[in-house]
Design an enzyme around this catalytic site. Structure first.
Site, PDB file in Angstrom:
ATOM      1  N   ARG A   1       0.808  -1.219   0.000  1.00 21.71           N
ATOM      2  CA  ARG A   1       0.000   0.000   0.000  1.00 21.71           C
ATOM      3  C   ARG A   1       0.845   1.274   0.000  1.00 21.71           C
ATOM      4  NH1 ARG A   1      -5.352  -0.664   1.593  1.00 21.71           N
ATOM      5  NH2 ARG A   1      -5.400   1.500   2.187  1.00 21.71           N
TER       6      ARG A   1
ATOM      7  N   LYS B   1      -5.303   0.491 -23.598  1.00 23.00           N
ATOM      8  CA  LYS B   1      -5.715  -0.471 -22.552  1.00 23.00           C
ATOM      9  C   LYS B   1      -6.019  -1.825 -23.177  1.00 23.00           C
ATOM     10  CE  LYS B   1      -4.579   1.164 -20.033  1.00 23.00           C
ATOM     11  NZ  LYS B   1      -3.967   2.329 -19.492  1.00 23.00           N
TER      12      LYS B   1
ATOM     13  N   GLU C   1      -2.825  -3.520 -24.661  1.00 23.57           N
ATOM     14  CA  GLU C   1      -1.802  -4.010 -23.729  1.00 23.57           C
ATOM     15  C   GLU C   1      -2.309  -5.181 -22.885  1.00 23.57           C
ATOM     16  OE1 GLU C   1      -1.975  -0.412 -20.525  1.00 23.57           O
ATOM     17  OE2 GLU C   1      -0.025  -1.373 -20.574  1.00 23.57           O
TER      18      GLU C   1
HETATM   19  O1  M6R Z   1       4.933   6.268 -14.943  1.00 24.28           O
HETATM   20  P1  M6R Z   1       4.473   6.944 -16.195  1.00 24.28           P
HETATM   21  O2  M6R Z   1       3.160   7.579 -16.060  1.00 24.28           O
HETATM   22  O3  M6R Z   1       5.506   7.906 -16.734  1.00 24.28           O
HETATM   23  O4  M6R Z   1       4.370   5.764 -17.247  1.00 24.28           O
HETATM   24  C1  M6R Z   1       4.153   6.022 -18.597  1.00 24.28           C
HETATM   25  C2  M6R Z   1       3.793   4.768 -19.359  1.00 24.28           C
HETATM   26  O5  M6R Z   1       4.831   3.840 -19.304  1.00 24.28           O
HETATM   27  C3  M6R Z   1       2.505   4.109 -18.822  1.00 24.28           C
HETATM   28  O6  M6R Z   1       1.443   5.017 -18.815  1.00 24.28           O
HETATM   29  C4  M6R Z   1       2.126   2.890 -19.686  1.00 24.28           C
HETATM   30  O7  M6R Z   1       1.754   3.329 -20.956  1.00 24.28           O
HETATM   31  C5  M6R Z   1       1.007   2.088 -19.004  1.00 24.28           C
HETATM   32  N1  M6R Z   1       1.367   0.711 -18.937  1.00 24.28           N
HETATM   33  C6  M6R Z   1      -0.280   2.168 -19.749  1.00 24.28           C
HETATM   34  O8  M6R Z   1      -1.271   1.387 -19.168  1.00 24.28           O
END
Ligand code: M6R
Length: 606
Positions: free
Chosen positions: A28, A483, A486
């Site tokens: 958490r 979404k 992935e």
């Molecule tokens: O930690 P961050 O927000 O910088 O990460 C960016 C991306 O790696 C992250 O949003 C990634 O695209 C996610 N797995 C999407 O679900």
């Protein structure tokens, strides 16, 4: 989202149980931790920055004596992760110790007041205010419960609290508002924690505290009162047949689903931004010659949404840029007048940090929006703001996305106000709409899930999915595509609906699945034209639109309706069916939604 834990044992010591419980709660929050026990009429505290095992090795927390104690594992929101800001926090006389999960909204106002009364603050946390406030009331009443109640009636925000005092060394006072708190009733020992995993090894007989309740926990059991009027509440314990793993997930089968369901709470926490930092960021954004919004993956989508919000509400033109493309595309144009707002949940994404490092060397102003205090982004930013989401364990960003958007919408509103671009009535309306968001999000999750589940049956064998939308509907489509792709591995594309006829429409054929996001806004009419183009070519059309929009619903082979929402906030609500769709598609295809292949939660390689 910190973890709190307290216990009273009949025989033996509380400290080893507390340390074990902290280990179970570590997921958490894990930037610092500590415990406090009472022994020999004194409160004894050990706390430090770092992981629980490391702190235990350094400080031997589990060796503290005493039969009663409280413990905390922290996910910083107010004040950097360090030993002083770690919980428990004490009052000035070291007779009261407090652990807290949540955010005290009016802590600055209360802190100022207490400082005038010569209360000395040692930490930068909002929690320390609670310790001093209770202490102040205790000096008048001499009763810990009455003092806690009086103090909490002045506190705004969210909290689960466990409080011990040398004045009543046989009890833990508990209180809950919007943050979880569960009591465990064992043989010869009682417990209270943010989730049952902290004590599930010892008992599965539990009582859930509800919002607005305070409790007195002793070895004889739990007494519950309503904070408002101190009316007694009677509640029977229930027996849980959960594994530790299920307890971590609050009974959900996967973290991703739990985190989708967390969103009413996390959106609410994101509404509790620290105003002084928000104002500072808005000041910088307003001053920039040009403003870039930088992020990767989902965070880039938040930037794109923000660019619509900033321009529509505050008339500020900004440039949303994928972080890894920034230097190549805009590097030569960066200078002292450039302002960059970087959005990164982790604050550690290397593509984002690299771009920022480059910009910093050219004297640009770097601002950050992140979920992790102490992350590199918070260290290199001139000013940063937190989204207060707590750890997200599923690899797919769900609750962190809607929280980012909630913060960005508030920045857009402040910017609009500062630039004199909106009327008072518009400001008031937007504020109301923001305020209603947690409720809308909650309604949406509940109402769309059955429909989305059956949609996932239909779409699970698709060879390719096409997501289309206009305006903020396009931004939602991009996030929907990410979404779904992935988590389900179904190859997908997302485009502004108006672009499809410039090429991509050639892949549309009989039964191709095309998914439209169509909020009821000024882009809706043109979006309907695009739906017709797809239908004319035999596509099977799914539409996520507004509940009751029958004109749109009638065009769709499958329609998922969401509640009416302010257009600028629409991605926060419209993305929910897609988060659930991605989750259920993964399940239908036999995949683990929490751990999609080839991906990491934080991408720290170029
Ligand atoms: O930690 P961050 O927000 O910088 O990460 C960016 C991306 O790696 C992250 O949003 C990634 O695209 C996610 N797995 C999407 O679900």
């Amino acid at each position: 989202m910190c973890g709190i834990f307290g216990c009273i044992v009949g025989d033996g010591r509380a400290a080893p149980i507390l340390v074990r419980g902290l280990k179970m709660l570590e997921y958490r929050g894990y930037d610092s931790a500590g415990i406090a026990t009472i022994d020999g009429g004194k409160i004894l505290v050990k706390k430090d920055v770092g992981k629980i095992d490391e702190i235990e090795e350094r400080l031997l927390m589990s060796e503290l004596p005493g039969k009663i104690g409280i413990a905390h594992t922290r996910w910083a929101t107010h004040g950097a992760p360090n030993a002083v800001n770690a919980h428990p926090h004490l009052d000035m006389h070291s007779r009261i110790a407090v652990v807290h999960n949540g955010i005290i909204e009016n802590y600055l106002e209360l802190k100022r007041e207490l400082m005038e009364l010569r209360y000395n603050f040692v930490s930068k946390t909002d929690t320390e205010v609670v310790a001093h406030l209770i202490s102040h009331s205790f000096s008048k009443h001499g009763d810990l419960l009455a003092a806690t109640v009086e103090a909490l009636r002045r506190v705004r925000g969210s909290y689960s609290l466990a409080i011990i005092s040398t004045a009543s060394p046989d009890r833990i006072i508990l209180a809950r508002r919007e943050s979880p708190l569960i009591v465990g009733l064992g043989d010869g020992a009682v417990f209270a924690a943010s989730d049952v995993s902290a004590f599930l090894e010892r008992t599965n007989r539990v009582v859930y505290l509800e919002d607005g309740e305070v409790g007195v926990l002793t070895l004889n059991g739990l007494t519950i009162y309503k904070l408002d009027n101190m009316e007694g509440v009677s509640r029977k314990p229930v027996t849980l047949n959960w594994s530790i793993e299920a307890a971590h997930k609050a009974g959900f089968p996967h973290f991703t689903l739990k985190e989708i369901y967390d969103q009413p709470l996390t959106v609410r926490e994101a509404l509790r931004i620290q105003e002084q930092y928000a104002d500072l960021i808005v000041e910088f954004l307003d001053r920039g010659r040009e403003v870039f919004l930088l992020g990767a993956g989902t965070s880039y989508h938040a930037c794109l949404a923000a660019s619509y919000m900033f321009s529509k509400l505050a008339r500020l033109v900004t440039y949303p840029v994928v972080a890894s493309e920034f230097v190549e595309n805009f590097g030569n144009a960066v200078g002292i007048d450039t302002v960059i707002l970087a959005v990164s949940q982790s604050g550690e994404t290397i593509d984002t940090l690299n771009a920022l490092e480059y910009a910093r060397l050219r004297a640009a102003t770097v601002l950050g929006l992140t979920n992790v205090v102490g992350s590199t982004l918070t260290r290199i930013s001139r000013a940063y703001i937190l989204q207060n989401t707590g750890p997200e364990i599923g690899v797919a960003a769900t609750k962190t996305f809607t929280a980012q958007l909630t913060v960005l919408a508030q920045l857009a509103l402040r910017l609009a106000r500062k630039r004199g671009k909106v009327s008072q009535s518009e400001i008031d309306r937007f504020k109301d709409d923001l305020h209603n968001l947690p409720q809308l999000v909650s309604e949406t999750i509940k109402s769309v899930e059955p429909e989305v589940k059956s949609l996932s049956d239909v779409l699970s064998q698709a060879k390719v999915l096409v997501f289309l939308g206009r305006g903020l509907g396009y931004v939602t489509s991009l996030e929907a595509r990410l979404k779904v792709m992935e988590l389900s591995y179904i190859p997908s594309i997302a485009l502004p609906a108006g672009e499809s006829k410039h090429g991509p429409i050639s892949i549309v054929e009989e039964d191709r699945n095309v998914v439209f996001t169509i909020p009821r806004d000024e882009t809706r009419k043109l979006a309907i034209n695009n739906v017709m183009e797809m239908k004319a070519r035999g596509a099977k059309v799914t539409i996520v639109g507004e509940d009751g929009d029958s004109e749109v619903a009638e065009l769709a082979d499958h329609f998922v309706g969401v509640p009416k929402v302010n257009y600028l906030l629409s991605p926060i609500v419209y993305v929910i069916p897609y988060q659930l769709l991605a989750y259920y598609l993964a399940l239908r295809r036999g995949l683990d939604p929490d751990k999609p292949r080839n991906l990491a939660k934080s991408v720290t390689v170029l």
